[in-house]
Motif scaffolding. Sequence first.
Motif, PDB file in Angstrom:
ATOM      1  N   ARG A 180      34.617  45.106  53.484  1.00 45.70           N
ATOM      2  CA  ARG A 180      33.736  44.211  54.323  1.00 45.70           C
ATOM      3  C   ARG A 180      32.891  43.363  53.532  1.00 45.70           C
ATOM      4  NH1 ARG A 180      32.042  48.969  52.938  1.00 45.70           N
ATOM      5  NH2 ARG A 180      30.109  49.404  52.149  1.00 45.70           N
ATOM      6  N   ASN A 181      32.618  43.607  52.345  1.00 52.35           N
ATOM      7  CA  ASN A 181      32.013  42.451  51.498  1.00 52.35           C
ATOM      8  C   ASN A 181      32.848  41.586  50.636  1.00 52.35           C
ATOM      9  OD1 ASN A 181      29.342  43.718  52.051  1.00 52.35           O
ATOM     10  ND2 ASN A 181      29.728  45.115  50.594  1.00 52.35           N
ATOM     11  N   PHE A 182      34.293  41.745  50.693  1.00 53.91           N
ATOM     12  CA  PHE A 182      34.991  41.131  49.778  1.00 53.91           C
ATOM     13  C   PHE A 182      34.825  39.432  50.067  1.00 53.91           C
ATOM     14  CE2 PHE A 182      39.014  39.087  47.898  1.00 53.91           C
ATOM     15  CZ  PHE A 182      39.321  40.251  47.175  1.00 53.91           C
ATOM     16  N   GLY A 183      34.913  38.907  51.048  1.00 57.95           N
ATOM     17  CA  GLY A 183      35.015  37.598  51.273  1.00 57.95           C
ATOM     18  C   GLY A 183      33.379  37.111  51.067  1.00 57.95           C
ATOM     19  N   PRO A 184      32.293  37.774  51.678  1.00 58.43           N
ATOM     20  CA  PRO A 184      30.884  37.069  51.568  1.00 58.43           C
ATOM     21  C   PRO A 184      30.601  37.121  50.105  1.00 58.43           C
ATOM     22  CG  PRO A 184      31.079  38.523  53.482  1.00 58.43           C
ATOM     23  CD  PRO A 184      32.662  38.591  52.691  1.00 58.43           C
ATOM     24  N   VAL A 185      31.030  38.322  49.272  1.00 57.92           N
ATOM     25  CA  VAL A 185      30.354  38.397  47.972  1.00 57.92           C
ATOM     26  C   VAL A 185      31.150  37.005  47.131  1.00 57.92           C
ATOM     27  CG1 VAL A 185      32.219  39.596  46.801  1.00 57.92           C
ATOM     28  CG2 VAL A 185      29.902  39.957  46.129  1.00 57.92           C
ATOM     29  N   MET A 186      32.413  36.692  47.228  1.00 61.40           N
ATOM     30  CA  MET A 186      32.995  35.580  46.964  1.00 61.40           C
ATOM     31  C   MET A 186      32.187  34.319  47.269  1.00 61.40           C
ATOM     32  SD  MET A 186      35.411  36.566  44.835  1.00 61.40           S
ATOM     33  CE  MET A 186      36.515  35.310  44.567  1.00 61.40           C
ATOM     34  N   HIS A 187      31.710  34.108  48.342  1.00 63.60           N
ATOM     35  CA  HIS A 187      30.937  33.230  48.684  1.00 63.60           C
ATOM     36  C   HIS A 187      29.611  32.996  48.111  1.00 63.60           C
ATOM     37  CE1 HIS A 187      33.145  32.288  52.799  1.00 63.60           C
ATOM     38  NE2 HIS A 187      33.972  32.246  51.870  1.00 63.60           N
ATOM     39  N   LYS A 188      28.798  34.255  48.090  1.00 62.17           N
ATOM     40  CA  LYS A 188      27.613  34.249  47.558  1.00 62.17           C
ATOM     41  C   LYS A 188      27.580  34.322  45.926  1.00 62.17           C
ATOM     42  CE  LYS A 188      25.289  35.122  51.207  1.00 62.17           C
ATOM     43  NZ  LYS A 188      24.038  34.009  51.602  1.00 62.17           N
ATOM     44  N   LEU A 189      28.648  34.947  45.145  1.00 67.99           N
ATOM     45  CA  LEU A 189      28.452  34.747  43.845  1.00 67.99           C
ATOM     46  C   LEU A 189      29.401  34.128  43.089  1.00 67.99           C
ATOM     47  CD1 LEU A 189      27.976  38.904  43.372  1.00 67.99           C
ATOM     48  CD2 LEU A 189      26.277  37.250  43.709  1.00 67.99           C
ATOM     49  N   GLY A 190      30.401  33.550  43.735  1.00 68.57           N
ATOM     50  CA  GLY A 190      31.476  33.098  42.974  1.00 68.57           C
ATOM     51  C   GLY A 190      32.547  33.540  42.734  1.00 68.57           C
ATOM     52  N   LYS A 191      33.469  32.888  41.802  1.00 71.83           N
ATOM     53  CA  LYS A 191      34.746  33.392  41.607  1.00 71.83           C
ATOM     54  C   LYS A 191      34.794  34.369  40.704  1.00 71.83           C
ATOM     55  CE  LYS A 191      37.689  29.060  42.317  1.00 71.83           C
ATOM     56  NZ  LYS A 191      36.496  28.038  42.385  1.00 71.83           N
ATOM     57  N   PHE A 192      33.951  34.216  39.580  1.00 72.39           N
ATOM     58  CA  PHE A 192      33.838  35.185  38.573  1.00 72.39           C
ATOM     59  C   PHE A 192      33.042  36.589  38.915  1.00 72.39           C
ATOM     60  CE2 PHE A 192      34.751  30.905  36.291  1.00 72.39           C
ATOM     61  CZ  PHE A 192      35.917  31.358  35.677  1.00 72.39           C
ATOM     62  N   LEU A 193      31.939  36.246  39.179  1.00 73.96           N
ATOM     63  CA  LEU A 193      30.915  37.464  39.390  1.00 73.96           C
ATOM     64  C   LEU A 193      31.353  38.123  40.719  1.00 73.96           C
ATOM     65  CD1 LEU A 193      27.386  36.236  38.471  1.00 73.96           C
ATOM     66  CD2 LEU A 193      28.792  37.587  37.095  1.00 73.96           C
ATOM     67  N   GLY A 194      31.827  37.166  41.778  1.00 72.16           N
ATOM     68  CA  GLY A 194      32.267  37.922  42.885  1.00 72.16           C
ATOM     69  C   GLY A 194      33.777  38.656  42.595  1.00 72.16           C
ATOM     70  N   GLY A 195      34.514  38.234  42.001  1.00 72.99           N
ATOM     71  CA  GLY A 195      35.765  38.801  41.445  1.00 72.99           C
ATOM     72  C   GLY A 195      35.316  40.213  40.617  1.00 72.99           C
ATOM     73  N   ALA A 196      34.500  40.040  39.763  1.00 71.80           N
ATOM     74  CA  ALA A 196      34.068  41.096  38.915  1.00 71.80           C
ATOM     75  C   ALA A 196      33.629  42.500  40.022  1.00 71.80           C
ATOM     76  CB  ALA A 196      33.449  40.749  37.917  1.00 71.80           C
ATOM     77  N   TYR A 197      32.748  41.925  40.899  1.00 78.15           N
ATOM     78  CA  TYR A 197      32.186  42.997  41.870  1.00 78.15           C
ATOM     79  C   TYR A 197      33.012  43.376  42.622  1.00 78.15           C
ATOM     80  CZ  TYR A 197      29.524  44.723  45.784  1.00 78.15           C
ATOM     81  OH  TYR A 197      28.921  45.752  46.731  1.00 78.15           O
ATOM     82  N   ASN A 198      34.029  42.639  43.286  1.00 79.46           N
ATOM     83  CA  ASN A 198      35.297  43.297  44.240  1.00 79.46           C
ATOM     84  C   ASN A 198      36.029  44.290  43.293  1.00 79.46           C
ATOM     85  OD1 ASN A 198      34.379  42.218  46.657  1.00 79.46           O
ATOM     86  ND2 ASN A 198      35.553  40.168  46.022  1.00 79.46           N
ATOM     87  N   THR A 199      36.538  43.718  42.123  1.00 77.11           N
ATOM     88  CA  THR A 199      37.164  44.738  41.341  1.00 77.11           C
ATOM     89  C   THR A 199      36.279  46.074  41.156  1.00 77.11           C
ATOM     90  OG1 THR A 199      38.333  42.955  40.086  1.00 77.11           O
ATOM     91  CG2 THR A 199      38.473  45.130  39.086  1.00 77.11           C
ATOM     92  N   LEU A 200      35.480  46.218  40.893  1.00 76.55           N
ATOM     93  CA  LEU A 200      34.442  47.374  40.569  1.00 76.55           C
ATOM     94  C   LEU A 200      34.340  48.135  42.079  1.00 76.55           C
ATOM     95  CD1 LEU A 200      32.471  49.076  38.869  1.00 76.55           C
ATOM     96  CD2 LEU A 200      30.596  47.748  39.845  1.00 76.55           C
ATOM     97  N   ASP A 201      34.179  47.323  42.995  1.00 79.02           N
ATOM     98  CA  ASP A 201      33.923  48.062  44.307  1.00 79.02           C
ATOM     99  C   ASP A 201      35.088  48.678  44.822  1.00 79.02           C
ATOM    100  OD1 ASP A 201      32.612  48.778  46.791  1.00 79.02           O
ATOM    101  OD2 ASP A 201      33.197  46.744  47.568  1.00 79.02           O
ATOM    102  N   GLN A 202      36.224  47.704  44.806  1.00 79.14           N
ATOM    103  CA  GLN A 202      37.591  48.464  45.404  1.00 79.14           C
ATOM    104  C   GLN A 202      38.176  49.469  44.456  1.00 79.14           C
ATOM    105  OE1 GLN A 202      38.696  47.590  48.239  1.00 79.14           O
ATOM    106  NE2 GLN A 202      36.653  46.539  48.485  1.00 79.14           N
ATOM    107  N   ASN A 203      38.304  49.329  43.098  1.00 76.07           N
ATOM    108  CA  ASN A 203      39.036  50.203  42.363  1.00 76.07           C
ATOM    109  C   ASN A 203      38.352  51.542  41.906  1.00 76.07           C
ATOM    110  OD1 ASN A 203      40.687  48.136  42.264  1.00 76.07           O
ATOM    111  ND2 ASN A 203      40.730  47.707  40.143  1.00 76.07           N
ATOM    112  N   LEU A 204      37.044  51.455  41.786  1.00 77.28           N
ATOM    113  CA  LEU A 204      36.169  52.640  41.304  1.00 77.28           C
ATOM    114  C   LEU A 204      35.450  53.417  42.553  1.00 77.28           C
ATOM    115  CD1 LEU A 204      34.633  51.726  38.004  1.00 77.28           C
ATOM    116  CD2 LEU A 204      36.747  52.871  38.452  1.00 77.28           C
TER     117      LEU A 204
END
Length: 548
Positions: free
Chosen positions: A386-410
């Motif tokens: 649910r947060n995947f797209g919005p977090v990319m919009h809010k935090l950008g490619k790098f921080l958003g990508g890092a957040y999504n990797t952490l959120d999805q994988n762990l």
Amino acid sequence: MVERETMEFDVVIVGAGPAGLSTAIRLAQQAQQQDQECMICVVEKGSEVGAHILSGAVFETTALDELLPNWQELGAPVTTKVTNDEIYWFNNKNKATAIPHFATPKTFHNDGNYIVSMGNVCRWLAEQAENLGVEIFPGFSAHSLIIEDDTVKGIVTGDMGLDTDGNEKDGFMPGMELRAKYTVFAEGCRGHLGKQLINQFALDKDVSVQHYGLGFKEIWQIDPAKHKQGTVVHGTGWPLTGDTNGGSFMYHSENNQVVVGLIVDLNYSNPHLSPFDEFQQMKHHPIFKDVLEGGERIAYGARAITKGGLHSLPKMHFPGGLLVGCDAGTLNFAKIKGNHTAMKSGMVAAEVIFTALANEQQHTDLVEYSDAFAQSWAYKELHQSRNFGPVMHKLGKFLGGAYNTLDQNLFSGALPFTFKDNTPDYATLVDKNQAPRLSYPKADGQLSFDKLSSVFLSNTNHEESQPCHLKLKNAAIPIEVNLVKFDEPAQRYCPAGVYEIQQIAGKDEFVINSQNCVHCKTCDIKDPSQNITWLTPEGAGGPNYPNM
């Protein structure tokens, strides 16, 4: 007043894509199992089923396994299994860094998935539906809604044989009223009737605004020595820069063919950006060039995708009908996949509708669909991402990508945070003088091409002398507002050269080449003044994709 023929059905389904056909098949299966008659009609605006289907596509078979467990025995065109998964960060036009799997969201991994043509999958699904007694009418556009007593009672198909002024030509055929006890809308992203229903019944009242991307796809015939059947390549970064998000893909399918494409998020801010030219430029990167060089481009297409996810999912039920698939926005952007979730939403819809019909209910508001869909694995997927797209919009490619990797994988999407983006994509453009002007290399005719030659490959055709299906609320806005503030971005965001600014008698004029339209819906989404409304042209018009 035009006299119209009326046909009555138990269920009318608008759109012969994966969601609509899965709805039809599941309904017909249940009717067969219960030995009950159920008259089901599917209308499809393309000249044939699959003609307007455009999807990557790496296909997850979860829904197909449930719908038709013996799909392999039935000859489904789902045969090219993914054998290799590569993910890259494109640093610049010459360099790319391979990203190890542990450093990417697990949703990007494609073990067990297949590279397919969804157009061909839909053609095959249509055969299965017809074998079960479903009536499918290709070449008939669902033009308008039948709403009586605040209840949807069916649809009216488009008139055939009108001239540009809306007058009847020789051979005029009025559209038909297709009435039903329940009507299912499965038009795909930004369906024009779905859009009306969302507005009329305030289905998006309590959710975030919807977000979109524009996806490009080409099919290439390549040198057999370069072909690696089953290899899937995904990437992000160059050529998209700044706040422009998106990603590229290249899939090695069968018969020495690859599909290559780019998705550009439509929340970009620079009005000078041309998504089409970004895609053409992308193919010059060595990752793509080394595969495509010496090959032949044999197909081109473009289509908007719905990517807002769970936060943007409207209420999907209303008196007399349901929204399913990308008409509602069920795509799982964390997986870059939506066919399996669209199919499941249609299957759940069929089960709810069949129960209502068995209880002799008709034209009711099937509120139970919300709970039924919420209990499905498709909803669970959307919740996890649910947060995947919005977090990319809010935090950008790098921080958003890092957040999504952490959120999805762990945490499998269970981190206790909620990110939402309530700025519509059309409202993100900045003034033309506040954004850098972009210049794109001239197409070389080998790897990169112009819009008109690309549209030619899409086999797009519209009947001559018909009313323009791209309606302006105010004809003055393109020149007096959009050109002044944004250098009229329709010239660039349209992937088919539909919109132009021409000098006519010494004045700027906004020209609409509607015959070029590939039905991507980007103009309806991205126009900063929300002045363009996409309506259906005559049935069978638009692209004719053979294997997309």
